[in-house]
Design a protein around this motif. Structure first.
Motif, PDB file in Angstrom:
ATOM      1  N   THR A 280      62.004  60.469  11.189  1.00 48.07           N
ATOM      2  CA  THR A 280      61.058  61.200  12.282  1.00 48.07           C
ATOM      3  C   THR A 280      60.822  60.482  13.390  1.00 48.07           C
ATOM      4  N   GLU A 281      61.374  59.246  13.616  1.00 49.92           N
ATOM      5  CA  GLU A 281      60.972  58.401  14.744  1.00 49.92           C
ATOM      6  C   GLU A 281      62.053  58.408  15.750  1.00 49.92           C
ATOM      7  N   SER A 282      61.736  58.510  16.820  1.00 50.61           N
ATOM      8  CA  SER A 282      62.487  58.368  18.039  1.00 50.61           C
ATOM      9  C   SER A 282      62.216  57.344  19.163  1.00 50.61           C
ATOM     10  N   PHE A 283      63.514  56.920  19.625  1.00 47.62           N
ATOM     11  CA  PHE A 283      63.510  55.429  20.487  1.00 47.62           C
ATOM     12  C   PHE A 283      64.430  55.553  21.772  1.00 47.62           C
ATOM     13  N   TYR A 284      64.131  54.915  22.836  1.00 46.37           N
ATOM     14  CA  TYR A 284      65.045  54.767  23.825  1.00 46.37           C
ATOM     15  C   TYR A 284      65.562  53.284  23.602  1.00 46.37           C
ATOM     16  N   VAL A 285      67.028  53.262  23.970  1.00 47.43           N
ATOM     17  CA  VAL A 285      67.656  51.952  23.700  1.00 47.43           C
ATOM     18  C   VAL A 285      67.391  51.143  24.933  1.00 47.43           C
ATOM     19  N   ILE A 286      66.992  49.807  24.715  1.00 39.83           N
ATOM     20  CA  ILE A 286      66.739  48.991  25.591  1.00 39.83           C
ATOM     21  C   ILE A 286      67.900  47.917  25.718  1.00 39.83           C
ATOM     22  N   SER A 287      68.371  47.704  24.834  1.00 41.84           N
ATOM     23  CA  SER A 287      69.871  46.737  24.609  1.00 41.84           C
ATOM     24  C   SER A 287      70.633  46.797  23.514  1.00 41.84           C
ATOM     25  N   ASN A 288      71.765  46.814  23.668  1.00 38.93           N
ATOM     26  CA  ASN A 288      72.663  46.791  22.454  1.00 38.93           C
ATOM     27  C   ASN A 288      74.069  45.687  22.507  1.00 38.93           C
ATOM     28  N   ASP A 289      73.777  44.587  21.631  1.00 35.31           N
ATOM     29  CA  ASP A 289      74.884  43.397  21.985  1.00 35.31           C
ATOM     30  C   ASP A 289      75.931  43.676  20.892  1.00 35.31           C
ATOM     31  N   GLY A 290      75.913  44.982  20.073  1.00 40.50           N
ATOM     32  CA  GLY A 290      77.204  45.020  19.306  1.00 40.50           C
ATOM     33  C   GLY A 290      76.912  44.687  17.809  1.00 40.50           C
ATOM     34  N   THR A 291      75.500  43.763  17.496  1.00 42.76           N
ATOM     35  CA  THR A 291      75.047  43.338  16.437  1.00 42.76           C
ATOM     36  C   THR A 291      73.642  43.998  16.190  1.00 42.76           C
ATOM     37  N   ASN A 292      72.893  43.746  17.265  1.00 48.36           N
ATOM     38  CA  ASN A 292      71.521  44.512  17.044  1.00 48.36           C
ATOM     39  C   ASN A 292      71.206  45.396  18.280  1.00 48.36           C
ATOM     40  N   ILE A 293      70.378  46.340  17.863  1.00 49.53           N
ATOM     41  CA  ILE A 293      69.881  47.266  18.917  1.00 49.53           C
ATOM     42  C   ILE A 293      68.374  47.220  19.056  1.00 49.53           C
ATOM     43  N   LYS A 294      68.063  46.894  20.297  1.00 48.93           N
ATOM     44  CA  LYS A 294      66.666  46.914  20.723  1.00 48.93           C
ATOM     45  C   LYS A 294      66.125  48.092  21.191  1.00 48.93           C
ATOM     46  N   MET A 295      65.214  48.568  20.785  1.00 49.22           N
ATOM     47  CA  MET A 295      64.510  50.036  21.365  1.00 49.22           C
ATOM     48  C   MET A 295      63.311  50.193  21.316  1.00 49.22           C
ATOM     49  N   LEU A 296      62.883  51.000  22.332  1.00 48.93           N
ATOM     50  CA  LEU A 296      61.250  51.337  22.541  1.00 48.93           C
ATOM     51  C   LEU A 296      60.851  52.449  22.092  1.00 48.93           C
ATOM     52  N   ALA A 297      59.590  52.615  21.271  1.00 51.70           N
ATOM     53  CA  ALA A 297      59.251  53.797  20.496  1.00 51.70           C
ATOM     54  C   ALA A 297      59.246  54.953  21.770  1.00 51.70           C
ATOM     55  N   LYS A 298      59.458  56.082  21.247  1.00 47.52           N
ATOM     56  CA  LYS A 298      59.385  57.196  22.504  1.00 47.52           C
ATOM     57  C   LYS A 298      57.955  57.638  22.643  1.00 47.52           C
ATOM     58  N   HIS A 299      57.304  57.610  21.455  1.00 44.46           N
ATOM     59  CA  HIS A 299      55.895  58.075  21.375  1.00 44.46           C
ATOM     60  C   HIS A 299      54.854  56.935  21.038  1.00 44.46           C
ATOM     61  N   GLU A 300      53.677  56.934  21.254  1.00 45.07           N
ATOM     62  CA  GLU A 300      52.611  56.055  20.777  1.00 45.07           C
ATOM     63  C   GLU A 300      52.393  56.238  19.179  1.00 45.07           C
ATOM     64  N   LEU A 301      51.926  55.350  18.816  1.00 45.21           N
ATOM     65  CA  LEU A 301      51.658  55.428  17.294  1.00 45.21           C
ATOM     66  C   LEU A 301      50.400  56.133  17.165  1.00 45.21           C
ATOM     67  N   MET A 302      50.191  56.886  16.061  1.00 43.16           N
ATOM     68  CA  MET A 302      48.734  57.420  15.623  1.00 43.16           C
ATOM     69  C   MET A 302      47.882  56.325  15.034  1.00 43.16           C
ATOM     70  N   VAL A 303      47.305  55.552  15.721  1.00 47.54           N
ATOM     71  CA  VAL A 303      46.255  54.446  15.339  1.00 47.54           C
ATOM     72  C   VAL A 303      45.301  54.214  16.265  1.00 47.54           C
ATOM     73  N   GLY A 304      44.257  53.566  15.850  1.00 44.16           N
ATOM     74  CA  GLY A 304      43.137  53.040  16.721  1.00 44.16           C
ATOM     75  C   GLY A 304      42.223  54.409  16.896  1.00 44.16           C
ATOM     76  N   THR A 305      41.608  54.455  18.081  1.00 36.70           N
ATOM     77  CA  THR A 305      40.498  55.532  18.308  1.00 36.70           C
ATOM     78  C   THR A 305      41.072  56.977  17.969  1.00 36.70           C
ATOM     79  N   ASN A 306      40.133  57.726  17.263  1.00 38.30           N
ATOM     80  CA  ASN A 306      40.430  59.093  17.065  1.00 38.30           C
ATOM     81  C   ASN A 306      41.583  59.360  16.021  1.00 38.30           C
TER      82      ASN A 306
END
Length: 489
Positions: free
Chosen positions: A306-332
């Motif tokens: 269910t989780e979506s991400f934006y690619v930050i880098s891909n070196d052919g071995t590992n992919i680093k990616m930023l969560a598309k949305h915030e997590l449901m944690v913290g206040t509220n």
């Protein structure tokens, strides 16, 4: 691969139902009850896995002795019983007749094949062989098992290393390569490709040496994998090959030898061994998939469950990616909600976090913070809930990484902005960042985008106090940076 990402669907096939038994009698004539007939096609299909004994019709037409199995020889074109004797520890075993079988993945998922050789302890010889005893009762350490997957030479129907083109890679091919090097035999362009084991475009003693090492289970390279060789008594649950990849629709042909080592005592005569092949396929789903782009360019999107991400880098071995949305944690955030701890599917259009989280009420250290606890639990969910590999790592995006993506300083003393990048998703919501220890690390604590302008909180405290972390807890959300293995894609 990783057991936590295996679909609970496995195929275990005992090949005894079509007579695919491996039977050895040591030092005497082979038993008459062997059930394979030359040229016979035997195919078992269970689920998405198909296993067949290789006849000249359905397997490797480059091999002229198809139809033979271990413990037989061909006389006047007919396979007949033969004795099996010890071989020296120099690869000579490879010149004997192998057992050939094919495994095909008829499903639509990649699989990992595991092959086991199990002794049939219920088998009892009859007639002239009734007095024989099981080999493994006394000499299991002398029984050797050798298995190798067929690997074709590029552009050829012959295997890599099959220098004499008889369909089997064995010690005779190593000798043939020596003859080629000595200019004793004439060769074609195809022969050169087959015999160039180390890929240096030259055929010499090095190629012959590498081939011998492969046959003896000592060494492999990209072109020629080594043979797996075991003593029968050292096998763990009978496993002779494990996690061999087999793509959907692909088939693999395997060559199997059973032989005795040269230290086998003469008393091993009048013993026998009967074995069954156990073949299991574990079908592995595609854990993550590219949703947009190729997955190799910054800004491409990847979805894992269910989780979506934006690619930050891909070196052919590992992919680093930023969560598309915030997590449901913290206040509220409601911890009883099924989606708690995961990304929410909607961001506040104003850029204000829907679920703002406090960095920590008593520390400025990410490693000791509440935020890290949320990120760590998210990483655990990615592995346990969505099947990502255990090498998955989650953190927060750092100040330096944001600069590499195009965020920049406005004025000599700041503040910083990400509106200078080509990636609006970097500042589409307000979220915490992880400082990186750079000279400017006291400036970047969060991406803040109430009005989509200055998106870095600017700290200018002369005493270096990071109180900004403590008191802006009603503004920023948690948006992890996740690094996955390319194998998860």
């Amino acid at each position: 691969m990783y057991i936590d990402k295996i679909i609970k669907k496995e195929v275990i096939t005992l090949l005894t139902s079509v007579g695919l038994l491996l039977i050895i009698f040591i030092g005497v004539s082979f038993a008459s009850f062997f059930s394979i007939k030359e040229g016979q096609t035997n195919v078992i299909k269970t689920g998405d896995l198909s296993i067949s004994f290789c006849s000249d019709a359905d397997c490797d037409t480059t091999y002229s002795n198809i139809g033979q199995v271990i413990g037989t020889t061909k006389v006047d074109g007919v396979s007949v019983p033969s004795s099996i004797y010890p071989y020296p520890n120099d690869g000579t075993y490879s010149n004997s007749t192998p057992y050939i079988f094919k495994v095909e993945n008829t499903g639509n998922l990649e699989s990992k094949v595991t092959i086991k050789l199990k002794e049939d302890t219920d088998f009892l010889p009859t007639g002239n062989y009734a007095e024989y005893t099981r080999l493994t009762n006394l000499y299991s350490s002398h029984l050797k098992v050798a298995i190798r997957r067929r690997v074709l030479a590029p552009g050829s129907e012959y295997q890599m290393g099959d220098a004499n083109k008889d369909g089997i890679v064995n010690l005779e091919d190593a000798n043939q390569i020596q003859k080629i090097y000595a200019d004793i035999v004439e060769i074609t362009e195809e022969d050169k490709i087959i015999s160039d084991i180390n890929g240096d475009t030259k055929i010499n003693g090095t190629d012959s040496l590498i081939l011998r090492q492969s046959i003896n289970g000592l060494k492999s390279n990209d072109k020629l994998p080594k043979t797996n060789i075991y003593s029968f008594n050292s096998l763990i649950d009978g496993t002779i090959l494990t996690n061999d990849p087999l793509a959907a629709g692909e088939n693999a042909i395997y060559f199997l030898w059973l032989y005795l080592d040269e230290t086998t005592p003469n008393q091993a005569q009048k013993t026998f061994f009967v074995g069954n092949l156990d073949i299991k396929a574990e079908y592995i789903p595609q854990i993550c998939a590219v949703a947009n782009g190729t997955g190799k360019t910054v800004g491409d999107t990847i979805k894992c469950g269910t989780e979506s991400f934006y690619v930050i880098s891909n070196d052919g071995t590992n992919i680093k990616m930023l969560a598309k949305h915030e997590l449901m944690v913290g206040t509220n955030a409601d911890e009883s909600n099924e989606g708690y701890g995961l990304q929410i599917t909607k961001d506040d259009p104003s850029g204000i976090a829907q679920y703002p989280a406090m960095f920590d009420p008593g520390t400025n250290d990410y490693e000791q913070s509440t935020i890290k606890n949320y990120v760590t639990k998210y990483n655990e969910l990615l592995i346990s809930k969505f099947g990502l590999s255990s090498s998955t790592v989650s953190s927060l995006i750092s100040f330096d990484e944001l600069l590499e993506l195009g965020c920049s300083k406005i004025g000599q003393n700041g503040p910083y902005t990400c509106t200078t990048t080509n990636f609006p998703w970097l500042y589409s919501t307000s979220y915490w960042t992880k400082t990186s220890g750079s000279a400017d690390s006291d400036i970047a604590c969060a991406v803040r985008n109430n009005q989509m302008t200055n998106v870095f909180g600017y700290l200018g405290f002369a005493d270096g106090d990071f109180n900004y972390y403590k008191y802006m807890d009603q503004v920023f959300s948690v948006r992890p940076l996740v690094t996955i293995s390319i194998d998860d894609l």
